[in-house]
Motif scaffolding. Structure first.
Motif, PDB file in Angstrom:
ATOM      1  N   ARG A  11      -4.248  -2.103  -0.746  1.00  0.00           N
ATOM      2  CA  ARG A  11      -3.123  -2.998  -0.468  1.00  0.00           C
ATOM      3  C   ARG A  11      -2.661  -3.735  -1.710  1.00  0.00           C
ATOM      4  NH1 ARG A  11      -5.666  -6.058   4.282  1.00  0.00           N
ATOM      5  NH2 ARG A  11      -3.878  -7.396   4.040  1.00  0.00           N
TER       6      ARG A  11
ATOM      7  N   ILE B 198     -12.993   7.262   2.816  1.00  0.00           N
ATOM      8  CA  ILE B 198     -13.029   5.913   3.388  1.00  0.00           C
ATOM      9  C   ILE B 198     -14.125   5.857   4.454  1.00  0.00           C
ATOM     10  CG2 ILE B 198     -11.097   6.421   5.002  1.00  0.00           C
ATOM     11  CD1 ILE B 198     -10.345   3.394   4.662  1.00  0.00           C
TER      12      ILE B 198
ATOM     13  N   MET C 237       0.846  -1.193   0.000  1.00  0.00           N
ATOM     14  CA  MET C 237       0.000   0.000   0.000  1.00  0.00           C
ATOM     15  C   MET C 237       0.878   1.238   0.000  1.00  0.00           C
ATOM     16  SD  MET C 237      -3.144   0.929   2.626  1.00  0.00           S
ATOM     17  CE  MET C 237      -2.550  -0.227   3.822  1.00  0.00           C
TER      18      MET C 237
ATOM     19  N   LEU D  86      -9.645  -0.847   1.691  1.00  0.00           N
ATOM     20  CA  LEU D  86      -8.303  -1.190   2.181  1.00  0.00           C
ATOM     21  C   LEU D  86      -7.688  -2.356   1.399  1.00  0.00           C
ATOM     22  CD1 LEU D  86      -8.683  -0.448   5.994  1.00  0.00           C
ATOM     23  CD2 LEU D  86      -7.277   0.780   4.338  1.00  0.00           C
TER      24      LEU D  86
ATOM     25  N   ASP E 136     -11.396  10.065   6.194  1.00  0.00           N
ATOM     26  CA  ASP E 136     -12.118   9.064   6.979  1.00  0.00           C
ATOM     27  C   ASP E 136     -13.389   9.681   7.569  1.00  0.00           C
ATOM     28  OD1 ASP E 136     -12.850   6.964   8.614  1.00  0.00           O
ATOM     29  OD2 ASP E 136     -11.315   7.355  10.131  1.00  0.00           O
TER      30      ASP E 136
ATOM     31  N   ASN F 135       1.680   5.176   0.639  1.00  0.00           N
ATOM     32  CA  ASN F 135       1.249   6.037   1.731  1.00  0.00           C
ATOM     33  C   ASN F 135       0.349   7.162   1.195  1.00  0.00           C
ATOM     34  OD1 ASN F 135       1.042   6.567   4.419  1.00  0.00           O
ATOM     35  ND2 ASN F 135       3.043   7.555   4.618  1.00  0.00           N
ATOM     36  N   PHE F 136      -0.317   7.837   2.103  1.00  0.00           N
ATOM     37  CA  PHE F 136      -1.267   8.898   1.738  1.00  0.00           C
ATOM     38  C   PHE F 136      -1.348   9.845   2.931  1.00  0.00           C
ATOM     39  CE2 PHE F 136      -3.160   4.849   2.993  1.00  0.00           C
ATOM     40  CZ  PHE F 136      -3.616   5.183   4.259  1.00  0.00           C
ATOM     41  N   ALA F 137      -1.898  11.019   2.696  1.00  0.00           N
ATOM     42  CA  ALA F 137      -2.195  11.921   3.809  1.00  0.00           C
ATOM     43  C   ALA F 137      -3.549  11.515   4.373  1.00  0.00           C
ATOM     44  CB  ALA F 137      -2.224  13.364   3.318  1.00  0.00           C
ATOM     45  N   PHE F 138      -3.669  11.498   5.695  1.00  0.00           N
ATOM     46  CA  PHE F 138      -4.889  10.998   6.324  1.00  0.00           C
ATOM     47  C   PHE F 138      -5.633  12.140   7.015  1.00  0.00           C
ATOM     48  CE2 PHE F 138      -7.210   9.062   9.904  1.00  0.00           C
ATOM     49  CZ  PHE F 138      -7.951   8.112   9.215  1.00  0.00           C
TER      50      PHE F 138
ATOM     51  N   ARG G   9      -9.238  13.101   9.283  1.00  0.00           N
ATOM     52  CA  ARG G   9     -10.337  12.550  10.067  1.00  0.00           C
ATOM     53  C   ARG G   9     -11.248  13.689  10.506  1.00  0.00           C
ATOM     54  NH1 ARG G   9     -11.538   7.701  12.540  1.00  0.00           N
ATOM     55  NH2 ARG G   9     -12.257   7.788  14.692  1.00  0.00           N
TER      56      ARG G   9
END
Lengths: 264, 159
Positions: A39, A28, A1, A35, A50, A3-6, A8
């Protein structure tokens, strides 16, 4: 997978902003499909937004002529909800048989409908019951919402907030699962509604969930025997190593009959 | 890197991790709780099952950053000192394993499955374990173990 900026966000408005400012943002929900997809590197978004911290998106309530389910409500909650079991037992039954227990604890109704997997269960319930999909922008009728495999009426940055299901007189759902993956080889949702009988099929159609008009016509009096007699054309059905298009066409009639017989 | 805080087996933990870190890797690599196994890596086999806020989930199918603030229980959090959890004891008594690789996930799933329920039938147990795959046993002794573990938990020996 990769990477990414997350992100919330705590509100739908902030989520919309975060998607809008990302170069290739992806929302998401429960992540039970997304996911595994990330992956396998079948997708590599720059940002993941999220929805898990947005309290407004969760919960089930009786509303008007039916029930409203928040987009982030997991399948297990729909399955065990007294409101759903009381108003639309077929919907609780459907939710109780999605994936496996662990998936049902994380996977959400909004995520399932936004993804519109051609073998997913919820699209059959939404189309079969004539649900309304509510987003941050508008309300979309299920008949207008599903637009082919993995394709919906949702625009970029549009987020499902809730789904409203009108209460039918009776409804039932039966699926025939592929024994290894447990995905629906064919799943049929039948509903006797004020506006007539509605039937929705998942797993079989080349364009994802659809309403087989031959079965709906045969079911005018909602009889299981009539459903079994309906002839479904196989031209637009999937054919693969698990079953031919003709086999799936046959299963649609058989399962429609079983769903009518089991309808509550 | 984002900071993740959660409670794992009753202990508050906190670490800076890459956003893409899966819960299972957070548990195994960051916290060194290697009882939770990675089996299939495709979210099918259930060997990585842990409890998040009391519910069984596949820890290979959730990001650690999605679970900020969550209560997590792993297989290491079940026993009370040298006393095994009744479900663990039942797996041992009934020989509910051969190689043991799937066992942590089976036990975590089984506890979530039987909690608050009495007299689960064999078919309910089999259906309830659909998300856990064992490639050795044929499930027979696993189902027996879950039944025995459920009875022991009901009898008040369990938590």
């Amino acid at each position: 997978m990769h990477n990414f900026a997350f992100h919330r966000p705590a509100s739908v408005a902030d989520a919309v902003k975060a998607v809008g400012s990302a170069s290739d943002g992806k929302i998401i929900a429960g992540g039970q499909t997304l996911l595994p997809t990330l992956r396998q590197r079948l997708a590599s978004p720059s940002d993941l937004i999220d929805l898990g911290a947005i309290a407004d998106l969760k919960g089930i309530k009786a509303e008007g002529d039916g029930i409203t389910i928040g987009a982030m409500t997991p399948h297990a909650e729909v399955a065990s909800s007294a409101i759903v079991q009381g108003a639309i037992p077929a919907l609780a039954h459907l939710a109780a048989h999605i994936g496996d227990r662990q998936v049902r604890a994380r996977g959400t109704i909004g995520g399932s409908l936004a993804n519109n997997d051609p073998a997913a269960d919820y699209p059959a319930a939404a189309l079969g019951l004539g649900a309304t999909i509510r987003t941050n922008k508008r309300e979309i009728k299920a008949d207008d919402y599903f637009q082919g495999m993995f394709s919906t009426a949702l625009e970029d940055g549009e987020i499902i907030t809730a789904v409203h299901f009108p209460k039918p007189e009776k409804a039932g759902y039966e699926k025939f699962v592929q024994p290894a993956s447990r995905f629906a080889l064919v799943g049929v949702f039948v509903a006797k509604t004020k506006g007539g009988v509605r039937v929705a099929v998942t797993g079989a159609g080349q364009e994802g969930v659809f309403r087989p008009k031959e079965v709906e016509a045969a079911l005018a009096n909602f009889s299981a025997d009539a459903a079994k007699g309906a002839k479904v054309p196989s031209g637009n059905l999937n054919s693969d190593l698990h079953g031919s298009a003709e086999y799936r066409a046959h299963l649609i009639s058989v399962l429609a009959g079983r769903a009518v017989a089991a309808a509550k | 890197m984002p900071t993740v805080k959660m409670t794992v087996n009753g202990k508050a933990v906190s670490a800076d991790v890459e956003a893409r870190t899966l819960l299972v890797h957070f548990l195994r690599d960051t916290l060194e709780l290697t009882g939770t196994h990675v089996g299939c890596d495709t979210a099918q086999c259930g060997a990585c099952t842990v409890h998040v806020n009391g519910k069984a989930v596949k820890s290979c199918n959730a990001l650690a950053v999605q679970l900020d603030g969550a209560q997590v229980t792993t297989i290491e959090g079940l026993a009370n000192g040298d006393t095994l959890h009744p479900m663990q004891e039942a797996f041992r008594d009934n020989h509910g394993l051969q190689c043991g690789f799937c066992t942590p996930g089976m036990v975590m799933s089984a506890i979530d499955l039987v909690q608050g329920k009495s007299n689960l039938s064999e078919s309910e147990i089999r259906a309830g374990l659909e998300g856990n795959i064992c490639r050795c046993t044929g499930y027979h002794n696993i189902v027996k173990a879950v039944k025995a573990g459920a009875d022991a938990m009901q009898a008040g020996k369990g938590r």
